[in-house]
Scaffold this motif. Structure first.
Motif, PDB file in Angstrom:
ATOM      1  N   MET A   1       0.838  -1.187   0.000  1.00  0.00           N
ATOM      2  CA  MET A   1       0.000   0.000   0.000  1.00  0.00           C
ATOM      3  C   MET A   1       0.885   1.254   0.000  1.00  0.00           C
ATOM      4  N   ASN A  31       2.983  -3.710   9.282  1.00  0.00           N
ATOM      5  CA  ASN A  31       1.588  -3.272   9.453  1.00  0.00           C
ATOM      6  C   ASN A  31       1.413  -1.755   9.459  1.00  0.00           C
ATOM      7  N   GLY A  32       2.449  -1.003   9.074  1.00  0.00           N
ATOM      8  CA  GLY A  32       2.285   0.441   9.053  1.00  0.00           C
ATOM      9  C   GLY A  32       3.607   1.184   9.067  1.00  0.00           C
ATOM     10  N   THR A  80      -0.667   1.999  12.643  1.00  0.00           N
ATOM     11  CA  THR A  80      -1.106   0.679  12.186  1.00  0.00           C
ATOM     12  C   THR A  80      -2.215   0.819  11.158  1.00  0.00           C
ATOM     13  N   ILE A  81      -2.071   0.119  10.030  1.00  0.00           N
ATOM     14  CA  ILE A  81      -3.095   0.134   8.987  1.00  0.00           C
ATOM     15  C   ILE A  81      -4.342  -0.568   9.513  1.00  0.00           C
ATOM     16  N   ASP A  83      -7.319  -1.330   7.634  1.00  0.00           N
ATOM     17  CA  ASP A  83      -7.817  -2.289   6.652  1.00  0.00           C
ATOM     18  C   ASP A  83      -6.796  -2.389   5.532  1.00  0.00           C
ATOM     19  N   LYS A  84      -6.092  -3.503   5.464  1.00  0.00           N
ATOM     20  CA  LYS A  84      -5.004  -3.663   4.511  1.00  0.00           C
ATOM     21  C   LYS A  84      -5.475  -3.777   3.071  1.00  0.00           C
ATOM     22  N   THR A  85      -6.770  -3.914   2.853  1.00  0.00           N
ATOM     23  CA  THR A  85      -7.288  -3.993   1.485  1.00  0.00           C
ATOM     24  C   THR A  85      -7.552  -2.611   0.896  1.00  0.00           C
ATOM     25  N   TRP A  88      -4.208   3.929   2.367  1.00  0.00           N
ATOM     26  CA  TRP A  88      -4.118   4.677   3.623  1.00  0.00           C
ATOM     27  C   TRP A  88      -3.120   5.816   3.453  1.00  0.00           C
TER      28      TRP A  88
END
Length: 268
Positions: A1, A31-32, A80-81, A83-85, A88
């Motif tokens: 992302m 995760n971010g 922290t993300i 929703d990874k889909t 962001w």
């Protein structure tokens, strides 16, 4: 992302400081990302950060105010993300200024007079002095010291700021910025400032730890002055920049007391 960061810097300091002496940036993490702050100054800074988060959560409250010690780097927040889909981003801005707004002066502490034992000097202007000790600078002291007199630390601490390049002084507020000075960070987060020093008259270095009573400088007549003297104040940072001075007590031959304008005090 994709990670997009927009950074807006506002420098609101005791005085104008070196550009980019405080940085806030990010590093990618699992995760971010993590937000990191770095302070390259010797003095602590109060740092205000506000983040606009999209599909990202922060481990810290937002907006956030922290104190970053001098010459330090710290992880400010973990991002922290959610929703990874989905995409962001984070937009953030920050401002900083010299000193800690959380400093709490130790009112039980008694300062030593900032000159050698056995020497006596008149306090030409005291707290709420009519000439120039008003507003945030109301709790300042002007000792009538001849140029070249030894200035001693009134309290132990770390040297965090030095200006000693100027050689001019005049009874004109526009000359205020030309006052040579040295600032010392105390253990309670307050700052002791010794001003109107002689050109090249500071004998300590940035980062030095000094003891109470240690020789730190020579007095002078630089900046906004009517004549040679030592200006001393204990300061605390204010939110948004600037400072306020604090009333302090001194150890004298008459005991521990607040100094009074017009009186002469002997160091011992």
């Amino acid at each position: 992302m994709k990670y997009i960061a927009f950074i807006f810097l506002i420098a609101s300091l005791f005085e104008i400081q070196q550009s980019q002496s405080v940085l806030v940036y990010h590093e990618e993490a699992q995760n971010g990302a993590v937000v990191i702050a770095k302070n390259s100054n010797y003095f602590p800074v109060t740092l205000n950060i506000k983040m606009d988060l999209t599909n990202v959560s922060s481990s810290r409250r937002n907006p956030l105010t922290i104190v970053l010690p001098g010459r330090s780097q710290s992880q400010v927040a973990q991002l922290t993300i959610t929703d990874k889909t989905k995409s962001w981003r984070v937009n953030y801005n920050y401002s900083y200024h010299m000193g800690s707004i959380f400093a709490k002066h130790d009112d039980q502490f008694a300062y030593r007079l900032p000159y050698q034992r056995g020497e006596s000097y008149r306090l030409d202007q005291g707290y709420d002095g009519a000439f120039s000790h008003q507003g945030d600078g109301r709790y300042s002291l002007d000792f009538n010291m001849p140029e070249g007199s030894r200035v001693l630390a009134a309290r132990a601490g770390k040297v965090i700021k030095i200006t000693e390049k100027y050689n001019v002084g005049k009874n004109d507020p526009e000359f205020r910025e030309y006052a040579n000075h040295v600032s010392i960070l105390h253990s309670d987060g307050t700052i002791g400032t010794y001003s109107h020093l002689k050109q090249d008259g500071v004998i300590v270095k940035l980062g030095d730890t000094v003891a109470a009573g240690q020789h730190i400088a020579f007095s002078g007549a630089t900046g906004y002055v009517t004549g040679p003297h030592l200006h001393f104040s204990v300061e605390k940072a204010k939110q948004g920049g600037g400072y306020t001075t604090l009333p302090v007590k001194f150890r004298t031959q008459e005991g521990i007391l607040m100094l009074e304008e017009g009186k002469t005090y002997t160091s011992y």
